[in-house]
Enzyme design. Structure first.
Site, PDB file in Angstrom:
ATOM      1  N   ASP A 207       0.845  -1.207   0.000  1.00  0.00           N
ATOM      2  CA  ASP A 207       0.000   0.000   0.000  1.00  0.00           C
ATOM      3  C   ASP A 207       0.875   1.250   0.000  1.00  0.00           C
ATOM      4  O   ASP A 207       0.370   2.377  -0.054  1.00  0.00           O
ATOM      5  CB  ASP A 207      -1.032  -0.014   1.140  1.00  0.00           C
ATOM      6  CG  ASP A 207      -0.400  -0.009   2.518  1.00  0.00           C
ATOM      7  OD1 ASP A 207       0.838  -0.101   2.627  1.00  0.00           O
ATOM      8  OD2 ASP A 207      -1.166   0.095   3.507  1.00  0.00           O
ATOM      9  N   SER A 208       2.200   1.049  -0.015  1.00  0.00           N
ATOM     10  CA  SER A 208       3.127   2.162  -0.258  1.00  0.00           C
ATOM     11  C   SER A 208       2.879   2.759  -1.646  1.00  0.00           C
ATOM     12  O   SER A 208       3.353   3.853  -1.942  1.00  0.00           O
ATOM     13  CB  SER A 208       4.586   1.685  -0.148  1.00  0.00           C
ATOM     14  OG  SER A 208       4.787   0.497  -0.892  1.00  0.00           O
TER      15      SER A 208
ATOM     16  N   GLU B 276       8.894  -4.068  10.598  1.00  0.00           N
ATOM     17  CA  GLU B 276       9.280  -2.762  10.049  1.00  0.00           C
ATOM     18  C   GLU B 276       9.816  -1.854  11.142  1.00  0.00           C
ATOM     19  O   GLU B 276       9.149  -1.657  12.174  1.00  0.00           O
ATOM     20  CB  GLU B 276       8.069  -2.112   9.338  1.00  0.00           C
ATOM     21  CG  GLU B 276       8.416  -0.732   8.776  1.00  0.00           C
ATOM     22  CD  GLU B 276       7.422  -0.226   7.736  1.00  0.00           C
ATOM     23  OE1 GLU B 276       6.532  -0.976   7.316  1.00  0.00           O
ATOM     24  OE2 GLU B 276       7.563   0.956   7.364  1.00  0.00           O
TER      25      GLU B 276
HETATM   26  O1  KIV Z   1       3.479  -1.074   1.686  1.00  0.00           O
HETATM   27  C1  KIV Z   1       4.644  -1.495   1.685  1.00  0.00           C
HETATM   28  O2  KIV Z   1       5.420  -1.292   0.753  1.00  0.00           O
HETATM   29  C2  KIV Z   1       5.066  -2.271   2.850  1.00  0.00           C
HETATM   30  C3  KIV Z   1       6.515  -2.633   2.937  1.00  0.00           C
HETATM   31  C4  KIV Z   1       7.312  -1.456   3.304  1.00  0.00           C
HETATM   32  C5  KIV Z   1       6.735  -3.747   3.877  1.00  0.00           C
HETATM   33  O3  KIV Z   1       4.280  -2.573   3.684  1.00  0.00           O
END
Ligand code: KIV
Length: 273
Positions: A51-52, A189
């Site tokens: 969700d990044s 994280e």
């Molecule tokens: O949304 C994302 O990219 C993540 C990673 C940083 C683990 O949750």
């Protein structure tokens, strides 16, 4: 090392076996077809449709605004570009928190419409009952503890977790509860490296995938845009290693194109019909 002939698909069982054998698990995020193809070709074990995407693709300041529909569309594009790697879709904010039923229906969309094999759910032991229900429906789950960006307002910023005893105890109990619920793996994280190593050792089958959690995790994950230097200037957390810096390469290419068009140097006669 992965060779193109070795096309055996990575499954959640593969990830569990990698932990058992002490083989490091490689994870990167991707959000589109072509990037997924490249990561798959390179031999990555797992592609996380994070969700990044909310930040690095859509330009939001956090992961909170991205919707299920948008995440399903990114997942479907990634799945079309992936033949070998395990595709894990990240469940966005409020797609799983309201109830286990909501979580099951939304997780199911990632498998039915998105072509993912597993989903990722943020949260510690309080999420374990929901995670268990999703897994009981046949949907593998990757957990996510430590700094969970969907709760960024509660944390008050990107603060390293596990520095104090209370936080370490919470992380350990959460990791054990998520494994007990059936998670095949979990992201750690921004977790102090010592407690990340302890959690990795304490878990029987669930693999730990670290981001800012030290080298002792069973695997590592980075956001693809960040590791390729496609990021906002000034964003450079300590854990981020930049394996390429593509921003100047793209800037150069686009500036050259603009110049060539303005100078009538593109297209040439060879590039015309
Ligand atoms: O949304 C994302 O990219 C993540 C990673 C940083 C683990 O949750």
């Amino acid at each position: 090392m992965y060779s193109p002939r070795e096309k055996k698909k990575v499954t959640v069982q593969t990830i569990i076996k990698q932990k058992a054998k002490g083989e490091k698990i490689t994870v990167l995020t991707a959000y589109d077809y072509f990037t997924a193809r490249l990561l798959d070709q390179a031999g990555i074990d797992c592609i996380l449709v994070g969700d990044s995407a909310s930040n690095v693709i859509h330009g939001h300041g956090s992961t909170l605004p991205i919707t299920m529909d948008t995440m399903v569309a990114h997942t479907a594009a990634v799945a079309r570009g992936t033949h070998r790697a395990l595709v894990v879709a990240d469940m966005p904010f409020l797609s799983f928190q309201p109830s286990a039923e909501t979580a099951i229906l939304n997780a199911g969309r990632f498998l039915k419409e998105g072509g993912a094999t597993a989903v990722k759910i943020e949260g510690g032991m309080e999420m374990a009952p929901t995670v268990k229900r999703v897994i009981e429906c046949g949907i593998p789950v990757m957990g996510h503890i430590g700094l969970t960006p969907q709760s960024i307002h509660r944390f008050g910023g990107p603060k390293v977790q596990g520095r104090r005893k209370k936080s370490r105890d919470y992380l350990m109990e959460s990791a054990l509860a998520l494994e007990e619920a059936g998670c095949f793996s979990m992201v750690l994280e921004l977790v102090e490296a010592g407690i990340a190593a302890e959690i990795t050792g304490a878990l029987g089958t669930a693999a730990t995938i670290g981001i800012g959690a030290g080298v002792e995790c069973d695997g590592q994950v980075l956001v693809i845009n960040d590791m390729l230097g496609l990021r906002e200037e000034g964003f450079k957390p300590k854990f981020l290693r930049e394996y390429a810096n593509l921003s100047p390469v793209i800037l150069d290419a686009v500036r050259n194109y603009i110049k060539d068009v303005r100078d009538k140097k593109f297209p040439s006669s060879d590039e015309s019909y």
